[in-house]
Design an enzyme around this catalytic site. Structure first.
Site, PDB file in Angstrom:
ATOM      1  N   CYS A 167       0.884  -1.158   0.000  1.00 48.67           N
ATOM      2  CA  CYS A 167       0.000   0.000   0.000  1.00 48.67           C
ATOM      3  C   CYS A 167       0.924   1.212   0.000  1.00 48.67           C
ATOM      4  CB  CYS A 167      -0.913   0.019   1.221  1.00 48.67           C
ATOM      5  SG  CYS A 167      -1.922   1.515   1.292  1.00 48.67           S
TER       6      CYS A 167
ATOM      7  N   CYS B 224      -0.377   4.246   2.209  1.00 47.39           N
ATOM      8  CA  CYS B 224      -0.717   4.205   3.634  1.00 47.39           C
ATOM      9  C   CYS B 224      -0.408   2.822   4.174  1.00 47.39           C
ATOM     10  CB  CYS B 224      -2.190   4.575   3.797  1.00 47.39           C
ATOM     11  SG  CYS B 224      -2.738   4.663   5.487  1.00 47.39           S
ATOM     12  N   SER B 225      -1.406   2.057   4.524  1.00 45.52           N
ATOM     13  CA  SER B 225      -1.186   0.777   5.197  1.00 45.52           C
ATOM     14  C   SER B 225      -2.352  -0.169   4.963  1.00 45.52           C
ATOM     15  CB  SER B 225      -1.051   1.030   6.694  1.00 45.52           C
ATOM     16  OG  SER B 225      -2.188   1.757   7.147  1.00 45.52           O
ATOM     17  N   CYS B 226      -3.066  -0.002   3.843  1.00 50.10           N
ATOM     18  CA  CYS B 226      -4.230  -0.847   3.581  1.00 50.10           C
ATOM     19  C   CYS B 226      -3.798  -2.304   3.539  1.00 50.10           C
ATOM     20  CB  CYS B 226      -4.896  -0.446   2.271  1.00 50.10           C
ATOM     21  SG  CYS B 226      -5.544   1.230   2.352  1.00 50.10           S
TER      22      CYS B 226
END
Lengths: 103, 204
Positions: B104, B107-109
């Protein structure tokens, strides 16, 4: 918006720091920051896209140097203030109270 | 930047968390018991073994695998896994010719219902920056070397779509049942930065 969070393809970050068998959380404050952020997400005053945008609004240098749950905390605080659920002043006062050891 | 800076927040950060939590509880905006339950769920109940069960089922049941590749969210739901950050899942099948890897960049999906919360490296700037531009070098850092003629597909997660890699069943695992197979499926193999473990040779 292109910002410090848009990291795909950027050069110069060096090797990946893989801890191996890492814990889910690295400190108790991370647990609490995670839980209050999720709980307030479920409360429904904002959606997931707004949460992300709030995290991405941080100062770029801070975004790159801060840790993950610090970003969450920054974003949550911003959303709470923007939505009027908490005021900047009451947060500052509570931090000051907590910083003063009980007599 | 120190190596494990996430271990040592400024005292200010700890105070701000306490301040926000105490204010939210006093105002009745969050329920303290619900907070503890959320933490317990993601620390002890949701994790990569969920994803490993999905992968092992797909290895054993071709019909299930087809459902998984067609409508991943529904097929994963059949095993009882659903919820936050996994509403719209896509499963990516590794083959001898194609290796899939998930990142991702923004971000951090990450697919929480099947993998739990993402590790720190997945959320870190080096992985997010480099996975899309030099995946082979990144894989090498994780100890994975693929033949040059294997195509690497890198999938950039979004807030809407979350990916789970379906790794190839290890050779020599024909005799193992579904439960034993799930034990070979590592978290990293479902992100695409690792391979499943090889079965241990049993001495009989």
């Amino acid at each position: 918006m292109n910002g410090a969070h848009d990291l795909g393809g950027m050069h110069g970050f060096g090797p990946i720091d893989n801890e191996g068998d890492e814990p889910i959380f690295h400190a108790d404050w991370e647990r609490r920051a995670f839980a209050i952020t999720l709980a307030m997400g479920a409360y429904g005053a904002w959606n997931l896209d707004q949460s992300r945008f709030a995290r991405e609004c941080s100062d770029p240098a801070h975004y790159l140097s801060g840790s993950y749950y610090e970003h969450w905390l920054d974003g949550l605080e911003r959303l709470l203030i923007e939505s009027g659920l908490l005021s900047e002043q009451e947060i500052a006062e509570r931090v000051a109270d907590l910083a003063t050891p009980a007599a | 930047m120190s190596k494990h800076h996430h271990n040592a927040p400024l005292p200010d950060t700890v105070l701000r968390v306490k301040a926000l939590e105490s204010l939210l509880i006093e105002k009745g905006l969050v329920d303290p018991e619900a907070l503890d339950e959320l933490i317990d769920t993601y620390e002890t109940k949701v994790g990569p073994r969920n994803g490993a069960a999905v992968v092992a089922r797909a290895w054993c049941d071709d019909n299930y695998k087809q459902r998984l590749l067609t409508d991943a969210s529904a097929a994963i739901g059949e095993l009882g896994f659903s919820g936050r950050q996994g509403e719209d899942m896509v499963v990516l099948e590794n083959t001898p010719d194609v290796h899939n890897m998930v990142v991702c960049t923004l971000c951090s999906c990450y697919p929480w219902p099947v993998l739990g919360l993402p590790p720190v490296w997945y959320k870190s700037a080096p992985y997010r920056a480099r996975a899309v531009i030099e995946p082979r070098a990144v894989l090498a850092e994780f100890g994975v070397t693929l033949d040059d003629d294997v195509e690497i597909r890198v999938w950039d997660s979004t807030a809407e779509i979350r990916y789970l890699v379906l790794p190839m069943r290890p050779t020599g695992s024909d005799d193992l049942d579904e439960h034993a197979l799930s034990g070979l499926v590592t978290r990293d193999s479902m992100i695409g930065v690792g391979l499943p473990q090889a079965p241990v040779q049993q001495n009989r």
